[in-house]
Design a protein around this motif. Structure first.
Motif, PDB file in Angstrom:
ATOM      1  N   ILE A 150       0.877  -1.180   0.000  1.00  0.00           N
ATOM      2  CA  ILE A 150       0.000   0.000   0.000  1.00  0.00           C
ATOM      3  C   ILE A 150       0.907   1.220   0.000  1.00  0.00           C
ATOM      4  O   ILE A 150       1.719   1.394   0.906  1.00  0.00           O
ATOM      5  CB  ILE A 150      -0.923  -0.010   1.233  1.00  0.00           C
ATOM      6  CG1 ILE A 150      -2.007  -1.075   1.015  1.00  0.00           C
ATOM      7  CG2 ILE A 150      -1.550   1.371   1.462  1.00  0.00           C
ATOM      8  CD1 ILE A 150      -2.963  -1.234   2.144  1.00  0.00           C
ATOM      9  N   ARG A 151       0.794   2.033  -1.054  1.00  0.00           N
ATOM     10  CA  ARG A 151       1.741   3.133  -1.170  1.00  0.00           C
ATOM     11  C   ARG A 151       1.103   4.482  -0.860  1.00  0.00           C
ATOM     12  O   ARG A 151       1.758   5.390  -0.390  1.00  0.00           O
ATOM     13  CB  ARG A 151       2.329   3.149  -2.589  1.00  0.00           C
ATOM     14  CG  ARG A 151       3.660   3.871  -2.652  1.00  0.00           C
ATOM     15  CD  ARG A 151       4.285   3.750  -3.989  1.00  0.00           C
ATOM     16  NE  ARG A 151       3.528   4.511  -4.979  1.00  0.00           N
ATOM     17  CZ  ARG A 151       3.850   4.591  -6.258  1.00  0.00           C
ATOM     18  NH1 ARG A 151       4.879   3.931  -6.717  1.00  0.00           N
ATOM     19  NH2 ARG A 151       3.136   5.300  -7.098  1.00  0.00           N
ATOM     20  N   ASN A 152      -0.187   4.599  -1.150  1.00  0.00           N
ATOM     21  CA  ASN A 152      -0.850   5.889  -0.928  1.00  0.00           C
ATOM     22  C   ASN A 152      -1.990   5.730   0.071  1.00  0.00           C
ATOM     23  O   ASN A 152      -2.702   4.725   0.059  1.00  0.00           O
ATOM     24  CB  ASN A 152      -1.456   6.423  -2.230  1.00  0.00           C
ATOM     25  CG  ASN A 152      -0.407   6.632  -3.293  1.00  0.00           C
ATOM     26  OD1 ASN A 152       0.631   7.236  -3.046  1.00  0.00           O
ATOM     27  ND2 ASN A 152      -0.649   6.107  -4.467  1.00  0.00           N
ATOM     28  N   VAL A 153      -2.143   6.757   0.892  1.00  0.00           N
ATOM     29  CA  VAL A 153      -3.268   6.792   1.829  1.00  0.00           C
ATOM     30  C   VAL A 153      -4.014   8.090   1.615  1.00  0.00           C
ATOM     31  O   VAL A 153      -3.410   9.168   1.601  1.00  0.00           O
ATOM     32  CB  VAL A 153      -2.775   6.706   3.292  1.00  0.00           C
ATOM     33  CG1 VAL A 153      -3.940   6.880   4.262  1.00  0.00           C
ATOM     34  CG2 VAL A 153      -2.083   5.366   3.555  1.00  0.00           C
ATOM     35  N   VAL A 154      -5.314   7.996   1.433  1.00  0.00           N
ATOM     36  CA  VAL A 154      -6.116   9.216   1.290  1.00  0.00           C
ATOM     37  C   VAL A 154      -7.196   9.231   2.370  1.00  0.00           C
ATOM     38  O   VAL A 154      -7.866   8.237   2.606  1.00  0.00           O
ATOM     39  CB  VAL A 154      -6.743   9.340  -0.131  1.00  0.00           C
ATOM     40  CG1 VAL A 154      -5.671   9.501  -1.186  1.00  0.00           C
ATOM     41  CG2 VAL A 154      -7.609   8.157  -0.486  1.00  0.00           C
ATOM     42  N   PHE A 155      -7.309  10.378   3.025  1.00  0.00           N
ATOM     43  CA  PHE A 155      -8.351  10.541   4.051  1.00  0.00           C
ATOM     44  C   PHE A 155      -9.603  11.067   3.354  1.00  0.00           C
ATOM     45  O   PHE A 155      -9.961  12.229   3.453  1.00  0.00           O
ATOM     46  CB  PHE A 155      -7.891  11.523   5.137  1.00  0.00           C
ATOM     47  CG  PHE A 155      -6.899  10.952   6.104  1.00  0.00           C
ATOM     48  CD1 PHE A 155      -5.572  10.811   5.766  1.00  0.00           C
ATOM     49  CD2 PHE A 155      -7.296  10.552   7.374  1.00  0.00           C
ATOM     50  CE1 PHE A 155      -4.646  10.282   6.660  1.00  0.00           C
ATOM     51  CE2 PHE A 155      -6.380  10.022   8.283  1.00  0.00           C
ATOM     52  CZ  PHE A 155      -5.056   9.888   7.914  1.00  0.00           C
ATOM     53  N   MET A 156     -10.245  10.191   2.594  1.00  0.00           N
ATOM     54  CA  MET A 156     -11.442  10.604   1.847  1.00  0.00           C
ATOM     55  C   MET A 156     -12.598   9.673   2.140  1.00  0.00           C
ATOM     56  O   MET A 156     -13.560   9.597   1.370  1.00  0.00           O
ATOM     57  CB  MET A 156     -11.162  10.589   0.337  1.00  0.00           C
ATOM     58  CG  MET A 156     -10.198  11.657  -0.102  1.00  0.00           C
ATOM     59  SD  MET A 156      -9.997  11.630  -1.875  1.00  0.00           S
ATOM     60  CE  MET A 156      -8.754  12.880  -2.101  1.00  0.00           C
TER      61      MET A 156
END
Ligand code: SF4
Length: 345
Positions: A150-156
């Motif tokens: 998992i490379r990206n984390v978005v708080f959406m």
């Protein structure tokens, strides 16, 4: 209590020194076992098998409570999972597979108090904000269940991150700790419905690598007030002024999210007003076609209307990104998290 999901390596080092009079060896072993090897019961590590007293104390102090993954729905590689928290509230997270890695979209609150009219989560209202452990736990459990890259984390996901800023920022520090999950801050995005006080607080924290997305969705105050009741706390002019003062790192842009709703905010005039508002900002617009939610009178735009709006913005000099609405059928696309909590399934 020792809750590793809430601790950076430095926090853990301080804790083992204070509690057990131990130094970096123990902190390194526990952190590596917990985060690199994804072992939630890292206190059992063989590395301290000869120290029964220390193991007993660690076992007594140890806490791992991010909630239990209750449900998962898979479709074309995309996974939505529902976590039941210790008090029974449920939150949703989504893993989006890309060619070489995965992005995980996480929640910062159970429900949301912002009440955006086009959003499924907004219909739930706010139950409560999540703890650091519950925020980081979504990424940790995603890695445990569905694989590491998992490379990206978005708080959406569910919630307004700036309503829970302190916990969200500590979660970012834990997620990006190089000794742990090691997700670079430049790969983490905070998304806000436009909380001006939150944007100012984030600016003051001096975390220039973090990405910021601001959900705008309407190019004038009257329409924005109709779509986003939060808008009453500040005009678009004030939001623009706040964003102009936001310290953007060289080469970075602000992401402006615009949920395109048929016959509501998709006219030529809206494109013109939006382009005008964007002029002083270094920003890129993410056009997100509205996703249908139950009991809503809003309609998704047709592909032709999306293309026209996009073309108009481009003609007006706006940097536009067209987001592919993946996950629509799963009720996992933007503005749709919460359906599983609301209706079950
Ligand atoms: S769009 Fe975001 S801020 Fe608005 S109600 Fe939904 S989750 Fe909350």
């Amino acid at each position: 209590m020792l809750r590793l999901l809430e601790l950076t390596y430095e926090n853990l080092l301080a804790a083992v020194s204070e509690r057990y009079g131990k130094g970096p060896f123990l902190a390194k072993v526990l952190y590596r076992e917990f985060y690199k090897n994804l072992k939630p019961d890292a206190w059992r590590t063989e590395a301290i098998r000869n120290s029964q007293g220390l193991r007993d104390r660690l076992r007594k102090d140890w806490c791992f409570g991010p909630g239990r993954v209750r449900d998962e729905i898979h479709e074309e590689g995309l996974v939505k999972f529902v976590t039941e928290l210790v008090d029974g509230h449920r939150v949703e997270s989504v893993i989006l597979p890309l060619r070489t890695h995965r992005t995980v979209c996480i929640s910062s609150q159970a429900g949301c108090g912002m009440g955006c009219r086009f959003c499924e989560t907004g219909k739930l209202g706010l139950a409560r904000s999540l703890s650091v452990e519950e925020v980081v736990g979504q990424v940790y459990q995603a890695m445990q269940k569905f694989g590491r890259p998992i490379r990206n984390v978005v708080f959406m996901g569910m919630g307004e991150p700036f309503d829970n800023l302190q916990n969200v920022i500590q979660a970012v520090r834990v997620l990006s700790d190089q000794r742990g999950l090691d997700i670079a801050q430049r790969r983490i995005t905070l998304s806000t419905a436009g909380r001006i006080d939150g944007i100012e607080k984030l600016a003051a924290l001096n975390m220039p690598n973090l990405n910021l997305t601001v959900s705008v969705n309407a190019p004038n105050d009257e329409l924005r007030r109709r779509l986003m009741p939060l808008h009453d706390r500040g005009s678009l002019a004030l939001l623009q002024k706040t964003l102009m003062a936001y310290p953007l790192k060289k080469g970075k842009v602000l992401n402006v999210a615009y949920v395109l709703i048929s016959h509501v905010n998709d006219k030529n005039e809206h494109a013109r007003q939006l382009a005008e508002w964007l002029k002083p900002l270094r920003a890129r617009v993410n056009l997100i076609p509205y996703n249908s939610i139950k009991d809503s009178f809003f309609k998704p735009p047709g592909q032709g209307d999306i293309n026209l709006f996009r073309q108009k913005l481009i003609e007006l000099g706006v940097n536009v990104q067209n987001r592919v609405p993946r996950g629509r059928e799963l009720m996992a696309a933007c503005g749709q998290l919460g359906a599983h909590v609301r209706y079950g399934g």
